[in-house]
Design a protein around this motif. Structure first.
Motif, PDB file in Angstrom:
ATOM      1  N   GLY A 152       9.188  -4.793 -11.253  1.00 42.21           N
ATOM      2  CA  GLY A 152      10.178  -3.732 -11.437  1.00 42.21           C
ATOM      3  C   GLY A 152       9.601  -2.329 -11.336  1.00 42.21           C
ATOM      4  O   GLY A 152      10.353  -1.351 -11.339  1.00 42.21           O
ATOM      5  N   GLN A 153       8.285  -2.219 -11.253  1.00 39.05           N
ATOM      6  CA  GLN A 153       7.679  -0.875 -11.167  1.00 39.05           C
ATOM      7  C   GLN A 153       8.005  -0.221  -9.819  1.00 39.05           C
ATOM      8  O   GLN A 153       7.874  -0.849  -8.756  1.00 39.05           O
ATOM      9  N   MET A 154       8.422   1.049  -9.885  1.00 35.17           N
ATOM     10  CA  MET A 154       8.723   1.789  -8.661  1.00 35.17           C
ATOM     11  C   MET A 154       7.443   2.451  -8.154  1.00 35.17           C
ATOM     12  O   MET A 154       6.687   3.027  -8.939  1.00 35.17           O
ATOM     13  N   VAL A 155       7.219   2.354  -6.862  1.00 28.13           N
ATOM     14  CA  VAL A 155       5.995   2.932  -6.288  1.00 28.13           C
ATOM     15  C   VAL A 155       6.337   3.730  -5.027  1.00 28.13           C
ATOM     16  O   VAL A 155       7.431   3.602  -4.476  1.00 28.13           O
ATOM     17  N   ALA A 156       5.372   4.542  -4.616  1.00 29.79           N
ATOM     18  CA  ALA A 156       5.477   5.235  -3.322  1.00 29.79           C
ATOM     19  C   ALA A 156       4.374   4.662  -2.441  1.00 29.79           C
ATOM     20  O   ALA A 156       3.220   4.615  -2.853  1.00 29.79           O
ATOM     21  N   ILE A 157       4.757   4.217  -1.259  1.00 27.02           N
ATOM     22  CA  ILE A 157       3.767   3.599  -0.361  1.00 27.02           C
ATOM     23  C   ILE A 157       3.548   4.535   0.822  1.00 27.02           C
ATOM     24  O   ILE A 157       4.472   4.813   1.601  1.00 27.02           O
ATOM     25  N   LYS A 158       2.334   5.046   0.881  1.00 32.23           N
ATOM     26  CA  LYS A 158       2.000   6.012   1.926  1.00 32.23           C
ATOM     27  C   LYS A 158       1.347   5.266   3.078  1.00 32.23           C
ATOM     28  O   LYS A 158       0.273   4.689   2.923  1.00 32.23           O
ATOM     29  N   ARG A 159       2.013   5.291   4.190  1.00 32.11           N
ATOM     30  CA  ARG A 159       1.545   4.549   5.361  1.00 32.11           C
ATOM     31  C   ARG A 159       0.980   5.542   6.347  1.00 32.11           C
ATOM     32  O   ARG A 159       1.715   6.389   6.881  1.00 32.11           O
TER      33      ARG A 159
END
Ligand SMILES: Nc1ncnc2c1ncn2[C@@H]1O[C@H](COP(=O)(O)OP(=O)(O)OP(=O)(O)O)[C@@H](O)[C@H]1O
Length: 425
Positions: A152-159
């Motif tokens: 459930g943790q929200m993350v930002a994925i930098k590609r």
């Protein structure tokens, strides 16, 4: 395809690492420590493949990381992005190389916590296969997607996207090398990374996005009290980078787009793609290519390529002006905020500087303190600019011991100083 490429890089990077280890005992306190962690992972597989140092890719990456000759720099093309960002295709090569060169043996420096390694399928399911609706940001080098982990943790994925594969890997290792060594409430947090299907950094999600989007694109205007909290938080984060984390780190790209806002509008400095580690005994570093963002670049950097803490002080000064005025560092007609604001400050026309959208709802004393800090920080002469720790004191209104203010010739500083100190005496 990328996976194939990565497996080709395995010998390359492992070899680079092994070379360094052979020269010196493994040093877990520097970004090479991060690389070690990286190579120990299952994803990088067995060490048999390390036996191919003669591969051309190996030579290329060693060149990239270690021998940034003047000539190669001169040959670099610098694309100018329409948002005023100046990028070099090898912009992060130098900071990566510096990271390798200045690897620390100071155990205190180690703030590495275990980073999670994400598989590509985990990243895909977190972002619904990198769906467009989850795209929350796009910089010169990366696309950033919102994602949710199974817990459930929200993350930002930098590609990381731009450049060829070598450049993407160098960018990735460079940014990760710095981010894995910093730990402060006002610095964006790296949770992990993924190297399958491309290079990915997994960060804590900042639900309010960037300061730039909140200041310039949001219908809901930022209240003054939040702007003041943001100003102080960024300055404190920078004091940590300059002095608090056992290495001098110069961010070099402080701007509204690189400040993220948490759920309670606490600012977090992000994007360490241009950051540099400076050895203690160096007064400054000279770069021969401009990288950074127009509107925030210090004069000595533009004219002589000089990089030191004052580079960030100048950029923060511009950012403080943005917080007060609600105007961009460089507007659509390319007018500089600094050039617009300086004459008004000199004439003491403070009220003309204040963002009309605040509709008079602000604390006058805080506005004056933020403008005082801004005015000092954007001075032409870097010597006359305050240290970042002094900027924090100014923002807090602790002015008494700050000689830098007394030295200033501009009436605005003196008046603000007299008002403030006089009031408190
Ligand atoms: N942790 C995060 N939470 C929320 N949004 C984020 C996060 N990280 C990045 N973003 C968004 O993505 C944008 C681009 O991120 P970032 O600046 O790291 O990319 P970049 O390509 O390295 O940028 P630049 O062109 O400045 O080098 C940010 O301005 C922000 O809007």
């Amino acid at each position: 395809m990328l996976k194939m490429c990565l497996s080709k890089f395995k010998p390359v990077l492992s070899c680079l690492l092994l070379q360094r280890i052979a020269m010196k005992a493994p040093d877990s306190s520097s970004p090479t420590g991060v690389l070690e962690e990286f190579f120990r992972t299952e994803e990088f597989g067995s060490s048999e493949t390390v036996k191919d140092p003669s591969s051309s890719r190996f030579r290329k990456i060693v060149q990239l990381l270690r021998s940034r000759s003047k000539k190669s720099l001169e040959n670099l093309k610098i694309p100018f992005h329409n948002n005023g960002v100046i990028k070099s295709s090898l912009r992060r090569c130098s900071s990566m190389r510096d990271s390798l060169r200045f690897g620390s043996s100071d155990a205190q420096f180690l703030v590495l916590s275990p980073r999670r390694i994400f598989t590509f399928s985990e990243l895909k399911s977190a972002t619904n296969n990198f769906a467009l609706e989850n795209l929350i940001g796009k910089g010169g080098y990366a696309e950033v997607y919102k994602g949710m982990l199974p817990n459930g943790q929200m993350v930002a994925i930098k590609r990381l996207m731009r450049g060829n594969n070598e450049e993407i890997i160098v960018d990735f290792l460079s940014e990760m090398g710095i981010m894995a060594h910093v730990n402060h409430p006002n610095i964006a947090k790296l949770l992990g990374y993924g190297v399958e299907g491309g290079m990915h950094l997994v960060l804590e999600l900042s639900p309010h996005g960037s300061l730039a989007s909140m200041l310039y694109s949001s219908k809901e205007k930022l209240k003054w009290s939040i702007r003041y909290k943001i100003a102080l938080g960024i300055a404190e984060g920078l004091v940590y980078l300059h002095r608090g984390c056992h290495r001098r780190i110069i961010h070099r790209d402080i701007k509204a787009a690189n400040i993220l806002l948490t759920h309670d509008f606490s600012p977090q400095i992000c994007d360490f793609g241009l950051a540099k580690w400076l050895p203690e005994h160096w007064t400054h570093h000279i770069v021969s290519k401009f990288e950074g963002t127009f509107g925030y670049l210090a004069p000595e950097y533009l004219t002589h390529g000089i990089v030191d803490e004052k580079t960030d002080v100048f950029a923060l000064g511009v950012l403080l002006l943005e917080l007060v005025t609600g105007r961009r560092a460089l507007d659509y007609s390319k007018q500089s905020l600094v050039l617009w604001a300086k004459p008004l400050m000199k004439k003491n026309k403070i009220r003309e500087l204040i963002d009309p959208s605040l509709a008079g709802e602000y604390e006058w004393r805080q506005i004056k303190l933020v403008l005082l800090a801004a005015a000092l920080s954007i001075q032409q002469s870097s010597i006359e600019r305050p240290e970042m720790s002094q900027v924090v004191e100014i923002l807090k209104g602790n002015l008494k011991d700050l000689k830098c203010i007394m030295k200033c010739r501009v009436p605005f500083y003196r008046k603000a100083f007299r008002d403030e100190v006089g009031k408190r005496d």
